[in-house]
Design a protein around this motif. Sequence first.
Motif, PDB file in Angstrom:
ATOM      1  N   ALA A   1       3.259 -17.445   9.980  1.00 25.75           N
ATOM      2  CA  ALA A   1       4.394 -16.568   9.657  1.00 25.75           C
ATOM      3  C   ALA A   1       4.045 -15.110   9.940  1.00 25.75           C
ATOM      4  CB  ALA A   1       4.790 -16.753   8.193  1.00 25.75           C
ATOM      5  N   ASP A   2       2.826 -14.711   9.568  1.00 26.57           N
ATOM      6  CA  ASP A   2       2.406 -13.330   9.801  1.00 26.57           C
ATOM      7  C   ASP A   2       2.354 -13.015  11.293  1.00 26.57           C
ATOM      8  OD1 ASP A   2       2.187 -13.104   7.088  1.00 26.57           O
ATOM      9  OD2 ASP A   2       0.003 -13.231   7.028  1.00 26.57           O
ATOM     10  N   ALA A   3       1.881 -13.991  12.086  1.00 22.72           N
ATOM     11  CA  ALA A   3       1.809 -13.776  13.525  1.00 22.72           C
ATOM     12  C   ALA A   3       3.198 -13.628  14.123  1.00 22.72           C
ATOM     13  CB  ALA A   3       1.073 -14.938  14.188  1.00 22.72           C
ATOM     14  N   THR A   4       4.166 -14.343  13.556  1.00 22.81           N
ATOM     15  CA  THR A   4       5.534 -14.282  14.066  1.00 22.81           C
ATOM     16  C   THR A   4       6.217 -12.968  13.708  1.00 22.81           C
ATOM     17  OG1 THR A   4       5.769 -16.688  13.922  1.00 22.81           O
ATOM     18  CG2 THR A   4       7.801 -15.399  13.992  1.00 22.81           C
ATOM     19  N   ASN A   5       6.030 -12.537  12.464  1.00 19.49           N
ATOM     20  CA  ASN A   5       6.770 -11.344  12.031  1.00 19.49           C
ATOM     21  C   ASN A   5       5.920 -10.065  12.015  1.00 19.49           C
ATOM     22  OD1 ASN A   5       5.259 -11.396   9.584  1.00 19.49           O
ATOM     23  ND2 ASN A   5       6.717 -12.823   8.672  1.00 19.49           N
ATOM     24  N   GLY A   6       4.662 -10.183  12.387  1.00 13.50           N
ATOM     25  CA  GLY A   6       3.824  -8.989  12.461  1.00 13.50           C
ATOM     26  C   GLY A   6       3.474  -8.396  11.119  1.00 13.50           C
TER      27      GLY A   6
ATOM     28  N   PRO B   1      16.508  -6.305   5.060  1.00 16.68           N
ATOM     29  CA  PRO B   1      15.259  -6.151   5.823  1.00 16.68           C
ATOM     30  C   PRO B   1      14.010  -6.167   4.932  1.00 16.68           C
ATOM     31  CG  PRO B   1      16.330  -4.018   5.577  1.00 16.68           C
ATOM     32  CD  PRO B   1      17.282  -5.048   4.999  1.00 16.68           C
ATOM     33  N   PHE B   2      13.716  -7.349   4.367  1.00 15.39           N
ATOM     34  CA  PHE B   2      12.554  -7.455   3.486  1.00 15.39           C
ATOM     35  C   PHE B   2      11.260  -7.089   4.217  1.00 15.39           C
ATOM     36  CE2 PHE B   2      15.381 -10.410   1.076  1.00 15.39           C
ATOM     37  CZ  PHE B   2      15.311  -9.774  -0.142  1.00 15.39           C
ATOM     38  N   ARG B   3      11.126  -7.545   5.469  1.00 15.17           N
ATOM     39  CA  ARG B   3       9.902  -7.247   6.228  1.00 15.17           C
ATOM     40  C   ARG B   3       9.737  -5.744   6.405  1.00 15.17           C
ATOM     41  NH1 ARG B   3       9.253  -5.783  11.395  1.00 15.17           N
ATOM     42  NH2 ARG B   3       7.217  -6.130  12.400  1.00 15.17           N
ATOM     43  N   GLU B   4      10.816  -5.078   6.822  1.00 20.05           N
ATOM     44  CA  GLU B   4      10.732  -3.643   7.060  1.00 20.05           C
ATOM     45  C   GLU B   4      10.434  -2.881   5.764  1.00 20.05           C
ATOM     46  OE1 GLU B   4      12.954  -5.680   8.263  1.00 20.05           O
ATOM     47  OE2 GLU B   4      12.473  -5.572  10.404  1.00 20.05           O
ATOM     48  N   MET B   5      10.978  -3.368   4.651  1.00 16.42           N
ATOM     49  CA  MET B   5      10.710  -2.717   3.379  1.00 16.42           C
ATOM     50  C   MET B   5       9.241  -2.877   2.986  1.00 16.42           C
ATOM     51  SD  MET B   5      12.718  -3.066  -0.256  1.00 16.42           S
ATOM     52  CE  MET B   5      12.130  -4.737  -0.588  1.00 16.42           C
ATOM     53  N   ALA B   6       8.683  -4.081   3.222  1.00 16.76           N
ATOM     54  CA  ALA B   6       7.279  -4.306   2.903  1.00 16.76           C
ATOM     55  C   ALA B   6       6.382  -3.425   3.766  1.00 16.76           C
ATOM     56  CB  ALA B   6       6.932  -5.783   3.104  1.00 16.76           C
ATOM     57  N   LEU B   7       6.720  -3.289   5.052  1.00 17.11           N
ATOM     58  CA  LEU B   7       5.929  -2.426   5.927  1.00 17.11           C
ATOM     59  C   LEU B   7       6.039  -0.965   5.496  1.00 17.11           C
ATOM     60  CD1 LEU B   7       6.750  -4.014   9.408  1.00 17.11           C
ATOM     61  CD2 LEU B   7       4.679  -4.315   8.030  1.00 17.11           C
ATOM     62  N   ALA B   8       7.238  -0.554   5.071  1.00 14.96           N
ATOM     63  CA  ALA B   8       7.422   0.817   4.589  1.00 14.96           C
ATOM     64  C   ALA B   8       6.581   1.073   3.347  1.00 14.96           C
ATOM     65  CB  ALA B   8       8.895   1.072   4.293  1.00 14.96           C
ATOM     66  N   ALA B   9       6.457   0.061   2.480  1.00 12.33           N
ATOM     67  CA  ALA B   9       5.659   0.215   1.261  1.00 12.33           C
ATOM     68  C   ALA B   9       4.191   0.447   1.574  1.00 12.33           C
ATOM     69  CB  ALA B   9       5.828  -1.024   0.383  1.00 12.33           C
TER      70      ALA B   9
ATOM     71  N   THR C   1      10.899 -13.965   0.889  1.00 10.38           N
ATOM     72  CA  THR C   1      10.316 -13.536   2.154  1.00 10.38           C
ATOM     73  C   THR C   1       8.836 -13.891   2.175  1.00 10.38           C
ATOM     74  OG1 THR C   1       9.736 -11.600   3.503  1.00 10.38           O
ATOM     75  CG2 THR C   1      10.000 -11.229   1.145  1.00 10.38           C
ATOM     76  N   PRO C   2       8.302 -14.258   3.357  1.00  7.42           N
ATOM     77  CA  PRO C   2       6.851 -14.472   3.439  1.00  7.42           C
ATOM     78  C   PRO C   2       6.076 -13.154   3.438  1.00  7.42           C
ATOM     79  CG  PRO C   2       7.858 -14.782   5.595  1.00  7.42           C
ATOM     80  CD  PRO C   2       8.979 -14.590   4.622  1.00  7.42           C
ATOM     81  N   CYS C   3       6.794 -12.029   3.574  1.00  2.00           N
ATOM     82  CA  CYS C   3       6.144 -10.714   3.628  1.00  2.00           C
ATOM     83  C   CYS C   3       5.855 -10.212   2.221  1.00  2.00           C
ATOM     84  CB  CYS C   3       7.018  -9.735   4.407  1.00  2.00           C
ATOM     85  SG  CYS C   3       7.284 -10.218   6.122  1.00  2.00           S
ATOM     86  N   GLN C   4       4.998 -10.924   1.522  1.00  2.00           N
ATOM     87  CA  GLN C   4       4.554 -10.516   0.191  1.00  2.00           C
ATOM     88  C   GLN C   4       3.252 -11.236  -0.101  1.00  2.00           C
ATOM     89  OE1 GLN C   4       7.003 -11.994  -3.154  1.00  2.00           O
ATOM     90  NE2 GLN C   4       8.157 -13.212  -1.684  1.00  2.00           N
ATOM     91  N   GLU C   5       2.422 -10.605  -0.946  1.00  2.00           N
ATOM     92  CA  GLU C   5       1.100 -11.165  -1.212  1.00  2.00           C
ATOM     93  C   GLU C   5       0.947 -11.777  -2.593  1.00  2.00           C
ATOM     94  OE1 GLU C   5       0.231  -8.026   1.956  1.00  2.00           O
ATOM     95  OE2 GLU C   5       1.518  -8.154   0.207  1.00  2.00           O
TER      96      GLU C   5
END
Length: 546
Positions: free
Chosen positions: A235-240, A421-429, A450-454
Motif C-alpha cells: 500500500a505504501d509503495a502504491t500511494n507513496g 484526501p487522507f493521504r495528503e493530510m497525513a503527508l502535510a502532518a 486509510t492505510p496512511c496511518q501508523e
Amino acid sequence: MKRTPILLALSVLVPVSAARAAWTVDKERGSIHDGPIEIGVEPDPLHEGGIVLKKVWQAPKGDWSLDSLPRVEADTGLRPTAIEGSFAAWHYGLRSFALPDTVRSIGRAAFFSCENATNALALPSQLEELGRAAFMGCKNLGGDLVIPSGVRVVGMEAFYGCAGLAGLSFAPGSRLERIDTLAFKRCGGIRGTVDFSPCEALERIDPEAFVDCTPERAVFGEPFKRRVAEALRAADATNGYPRASTDWLAGSFGIGVHWTTRTTDQDGRRGDFEKAVDAFDVPRFVAQLRDAGARHVIFTSSWADQHPPAPCPALDRILPGRTTRRNLLREIADALAAEGIRTILYYNQSGDRSDREWAKASGYADGRLETFGSNAVAIVRDLSLAAGPNVAGWWFDSPGMVSDAGPHRVASVPLGDWKFPFREMALAAKAGNPDALVSVNSQGGTFVYTPCQEYFSGEELVDFPLCGRTNAQGMQMHLWLTADNRDWVHQGRGFASPRFKDDFLRPWLARRLADGCAVTLNVDVDRTGLLNPATIEQIKRCLPAP
C-alpha cells in the motif's frame, strides 16, 4: 405443507433397542423424527453418502433440546454432513443442542437467535464451512469455542452476540484464512489470550470482526505478521506514504488534554482566547506532566472550532482572526521534548456545524468539497511547520464528517463520489517532522479509513479486542480514555472526579503497557492550564514503575 419424498437411499434403518427413544426415518415426508421433533432431510449433493439436515419442521411446545442429533447416524444409518441455513432459527424453546461430528457445513443463520440455548458450543471436528450469522444472537451459549482445523472462513456475524462464550482457540493445523466483519461482535465473555499461531494460512481479520469482544491479549503467528507487513508495504509503495517507525510509542503512557476555545476556568468563565493563550503557563503545565510520569502528551490544535493556539497563514487566508500571536503549540512541544516527553497534536478537520463560520468559509457548508479538502490539508501543513520538529505525532478526528466509507456517517452535506484526501493530510502532518506518526479516529470502532496511518486511535475503548503491541491491521495499538471528565473539555465549575477506581486502573495499566499497547488518559484541564489534581495523584499511584 407438501414435503418432497425422501430418496430411497435414505431409507436404510438400523435396529434400535426399545430401551430409549430413537431417530426414525419417514421416507414419505422426507424427514427424520425423535418423538415430537421432526427435521426435514435430503441427500447432500456435496458430500457423498451424506444428508442435509434441512429445517426443524416440528418441535414440542415449551422447552426442548436437540442433544440427540449426534445419534442420527447410529439410529438411522444416515450420516448428517450439512446443516441448512435457518435450520433452527427463531426457536426460542430450544434449550440445548449438540452437533454431529460428521457435519462439514453449517449454513447461514442456522441457529439464528436461539437465545435460550445454554449448552457449551462444540463445533464438529470435521467442520469446513461456517455460514454468515450461523449462531448470531445465541447469547447464552457457553464454553470455550474451538474453531476446527478445516474451517477456512469464519463468516460475517457468525457468532455475533454470543456473549456467553468464555474463550476462543483454533485447532492444531488450522487452515483458517479469514475472519469476516462482525464475526465475534459482542462476544464480551471471551477473555484470556486468543492465540492465532495455529492459523498459518491466516491472511485477514476484518477491522470490525471483534467489536465489543475484549480478550486480554492476542498472539499472532509470524506468517500472519509477515502478510500484514507485506500488505502495508504494498500500500505504501502504491500511494507513496513514508511510514514512520512506531517503536517509541510501544508501551508508552501519555496524558491527553482538550484545551480549546471552549475550555473554562474554575469559576466557569471563558473569556478571550488570545488572552488565555498568552497567559498559559508552559513551565507549570510541563512540570505536571513530568511529575505524573507521562512519556507522551496529546494536545489539541483545534476541537469544535478552527481556532488553533498558534500562527497559521492558511487559516488566516480562509478565515481571518482565528489564529494567535503566541505559538503555544511549539512552545509546549519544545518544552516537553526537553523533558524527554513527546508531543502528539490533535486536529479536527471536519466541517462541524457547531462552527458555522468555518463550515461556510472552508467550502464544506455549500458542498465545495475539493476546496474544503485542500483547505484542511493546507492548515495541517502550516500547523505542522509552526509546531516544529518536536511534534512526534498527530491524531485526526471526525472522519465520519468527511467520509461515507466507515460505519459512522455523520456528514451534514452530501459527499457523493468525493473522497477526502487522507493521504495528503497525513503527508502535510509530516511537514514539520517526517518521522511523525499519524492516526485517524475510528470513532469507537475499528474501521480503517486509510492505510496512511501508523497507530490506532483507540477512543474510549477501555478494553480492545486483540490488544497487544499491534492490531490485526498492522497498526501500533493505542487506547485513549477519559480519566475523569467524559465530556473531554472542561466547561463549568470545578474538576470532574476520577472515573476509575485504583484497583481497576493499576492492573489495567500494567497489563496494557506490558503488552506494548500505548495508553493515553485524558485529564481534565482548566483554562489556566491546570490539570485535575485528583486525577494526577491517581495516575502517580497507579502507573507502573518504569
